[in-house]
Design a protein around this motif. Sequence first.
Motif, PDB file in Angstrom:
ATOM      1  N   UNK A 223       1.043  -1.147   0.076  1.00 57.73           N
ATOM      2  CA  UNK A 223      -0.018   0.192   0.008  1.00 57.73           C
ATOM      3  C   UNK A 223       0.790   1.328   0.134  1.00 57.73           C
ATOM      4  N   UNK A 224       1.900   1.360   0.843  1.00 56.42           N
ATOM      5  CA  UNK A 224       2.807   2.507   0.810  1.00 56.42           C
ATOM      6  C   UNK A 224       3.338   2.555  -0.404  1.00 56.42           C
ATOM      7  N   UNK A 225       3.932   1.716  -0.980  1.00 57.85           N
ATOM      8  CA  UNK A 225       4.623   1.891  -2.131  1.00 57.85           C
ATOM      9  C   UNK A 225       3.494   2.121  -3.367  1.00 57.85           C
TER      10      UNK A 225
ATOM     11  N   UNK B  65       4.080   9.977  -7.466  1.00 51.90           N
ATOM     12  CA  UNK B  65       5.260  10.200  -8.351  1.00 51.90           C
ATOM     13  C   UNK B  65       4.604  10.295  -9.841  1.00 51.90           C
ATOM     14  N   UNK B  66       3.557   9.696 -10.125  1.00 45.63           N
ATOM     15  CA  UNK B  66       2.979   9.482 -11.217  1.00 45.63           C
ATOM     16  C   UNK B  66       2.286  11.205 -11.960  1.00 45.63           C
ATOM     17  N   UNK B  67       2.345  12.084 -10.824  1.00 44.44           N
ATOM     18  CA  UNK B  67       2.199  13.537 -10.975  1.00 44.44           C
ATOM     19  C   UNK B  67       3.380  14.119 -11.788  1.00 44.44           C
ATOM     20  N   UNK B  68       4.592  13.625 -11.948  1.00 44.31           N
ATOM     21  CA  UNK B  68       5.853  14.032 -12.315  1.00 44.31           C
ATOM     22  C   UNK B  68       5.824  13.685 -13.922  1.00 44.31           C
ATOM     23  N   UNK B  69       5.785  14.179 -14.849  1.00 42.90           N
ATOM     24  CA  UNK B  69       5.804  13.542 -16.396  1.00 42.90           C
ATOM     25  C   UNK B  69       7.180  13.104 -16.468  1.00 42.90           C
ATOM     26  N   UNK B  70       7.473  11.985 -17.237  1.00 42.38           N
ATOM     27  CA  UNK B  70       8.717  11.443 -17.283  1.00 42.38           C
ATOM     28  C   UNK B  70       9.466  10.748 -16.308  1.00 42.38           C
ATOM     29  N   UNK B  71       9.749  11.997 -15.241  1.00 42.75           N
ATOM     30  CA  UNK B  71      10.701  11.337 -13.990  1.00 42.75           C
ATOM     31  C   UNK B  71       9.688  10.605 -13.221  1.00 42.75           C
ATOM     32  N   UNK B  72       8.312  10.831 -13.302  1.00 41.35           N
ATOM     33  CA  UNK B  72       7.440  10.068 -12.200  1.00 41.35           C
ATOM     34  C   UNK B  72       7.456   8.592 -12.916  1.00 41.35           C
ATOM     35  N   UNK B  73       7.457   8.250 -14.034  1.00 35.76           N
ATOM     36  CA  UNK B  73       7.646   6.915 -14.481  1.00 35.76           C
ATOM     37  C   UNK B  73       8.829   6.105 -14.087  1.00 35.76           C
ATOM     38  N   UNK B  74      10.011   6.958 -13.974  1.00 39.72           N
ATOM     39  CA  UNK B  74      11.054   6.227 -13.472  1.00 39.72           C
ATOM     40  C   UNK B  74      11.033   6.046 -11.986  1.00 39.72           C
ATOM     41  N   UNK B  75      10.444   6.951 -11.249  1.00 41.59           N
ATOM     42  CA  UNK B  75      10.234   6.722  -9.689  1.00 41.59           C
ATOM     43  C   UNK B  75       9.170   5.551  -9.431  1.00 41.59           C
ATOM     44  N   UNK B  76       8.269   5.598 -10.197  1.00 41.84           N
ATOM     45  CA  UNK B  76       7.225   4.609  -9.930  1.00 41.84           C
ATOM     46  C   UNK B  76       7.730   3.047 -10.612  1.00 41.84           C
ATOM     47  N   UNK B  77       8.421   3.042 -11.637  1.00 38.43           N
ATOM     48  CA  UNK B  77       8.910   1.765 -11.898  1.00 38.43           C
ATOM     49  C   UNK B  77      10.040   1.414 -10.801  1.00 38.43           C
ATOM     50  N   UNK B  78      11.013   2.270 -10.443  1.00 39.47           N
ATOM     51  CA  UNK B  78      12.227   1.973  -9.652  1.00 39.47           C
ATOM     52  C   UNK B  78      11.692   1.532  -8.275  1.00 39.47           C
ATOM     53  N   UNK B  79      10.387   2.245  -7.731  1.00 41.27           N
ATOM     54  CA  UNK B  79      10.019   1.783  -6.295  1.00 41.27           C
ATOM     55  C   UNK B  79       9.313   0.434  -6.382  1.00 41.27           C
ATOM     56  N   UNK B  80       8.564  -0.057  -7.534  1.00 41.90           N
ATOM     57  CA  UNK B  80       7.933  -1.288  -7.452  1.00 41.90           C
ATOM     58  C   UNK B  80       8.817  -2.231  -7.842  1.00 41.90           C
ATOM     59  N   UNK B  81      10.044  -2.151  -8.575  1.00 44.19           N
ATOM     60  CA  UNK B  81      10.763  -3.237  -9.102  1.00 44.19           C
ATOM     61  C   UNK B  81      11.835  -3.199  -7.728  1.00 44.19           C
ATOM     62  N   UNK B  82      12.151  -2.284  -7.146  1.00 42.79           N
ATOM     63  CA  UNK B  82      12.991  -2.201  -5.840  1.00 42.79           C
ATOM     64  C   UNK B  82      12.303  -3.032  -4.648  1.00 42.79           C
ATOM     65  N   UNK B  83      11.049  -2.819  -4.716  1.00 38.87           N
ATOM     66  CA  UNK B  83      10.504  -3.592  -3.539  1.00 38.87           C
ATOM     67  C   UNK B  83      10.362  -5.401  -3.776  1.00 38.87           C
ATOM     68  N   UNK B  84      10.437  -5.694  -5.025  1.00 34.04           N
ATOM     69  CA  UNK B  84      10.399  -6.994  -5.411  1.00 34.04           C
ATOM     70  C   UNK B  84      11.919  -7.654  -5.343  1.00 34.04           C
TER      71      UNK B  84
END
Length: 416
Positions: free
Chosen positions: A242-244, A251-270
């Motif tokens: 839930x927190x991630x 982070x999705x609010x930020x164009x382009x950079x938000x995609x990197x943050x979202x993908x990075x956080x999800x992948x790092x959690x796994x």
Amino acid sequence: MMPTQEPAGPPPAGKRPRVIRIEPSPGTVIALLLIIAGLWVLNRLLPVVLVLVAALIIVGTISPAVQWLEQRRVPRGLGIAIVFTGLLVVTVLFITLTIPALIVQATGLLEQEPLLRARLAAWLAGSHLTLPLADLLRKVESGDLVKLAVANAIGFSTRVVAIFAYIMSSIFLALYILIDRDRLRGGLFSVVPRSHHIRLSRVMLNLETIVGGYIRGQLITSAFMAAFVFILLRACGVANALAIAVFAGAADVLPYAGALLSVGAAVAATLPRGPVIILLVLVLMLAYEEFESRLIVPRVYGQALRLPSSVILFSLLAGTVLLGITGALLALPVAAAALMLIGELRIELPGQQEQAKDVAIRERDDRGEAEYERRTEGLPAEQAAAIAVAISVDRNREESRPPAKPEEPGPGGGGI
């Protein structure tokens, strides 16, 4: 600026060839110097301008809620306090829900980094294509990674402090604008001729509508991202899903950079779940990012801001190239505002031909402005501004209604 030249034709023998001289007039030189000086001042004051724009966006976002409370006989000052308190509570909940969980997640990853790196290297060593990557991972030392992370964190912290200061300045400026709305609006209308007050009020109302549509679009796309990340991580058995997910949605609010943050956080959690889960989450997150950028964003913002999909994509690219993340954030409302101004100010584009509908709209504008000048004759600017806004609201409601269908003649009725 008048170019001068000698008579055309081949020059006679013994004469000089023709010479074209450009002699700018004094007015042209002064105008050019003023434009250059204005651009220089704008560049120097760019942070201040961005703070003002951010404050106006906050005002446009909060104003509908404050007006809704006013319509239910809540005093304006109390309504502003309620809305800002609600936003403060939501912000505190977001911080307490995401930041501690993300810190725990990052600390756990740092502690398990040698083991995770060894697992990943062993998995990559199973193929001849990825064997060089495995050797490279084995040569990396944990201390180097920690030093690199600390150095980046120190450099990034100064930017975070500056961004936080700008955000707080925008919030307090928005609060002052909301509290002194009538006085500020009266001051703006006092420097504009009364013949243009109706048009100015319509522009202000449309800007508020654009900001509201933009914020609604941001909320929709962020909610979709958060829901997708939560379902994906829960299906993969990741802790603190839930927190991630909330962090990825924000982070999705930020164009382009938000995609990197979202993908990075999800992948790092796994990372503790093994290479198969990591690869699965990475592929699905990239697929969703592509789906969002190609389908969800144009559909949502196209309906909210009334922008074609091609204009949305071009505006995002242009804003990113000019001002980075800040430009990408402001690109869509600026593009929508530019198209709205062209329509409201009745600017004739080069390839556009005047239609009968345009003539009728212009005549209606002239009648409305004449009626407004008659009603507000002798009134102070604040009262005149309130009347202009009320007239514009009524006209917007009238224009938003569907046209009435002509009644069909009944039996025995109809024409002659």
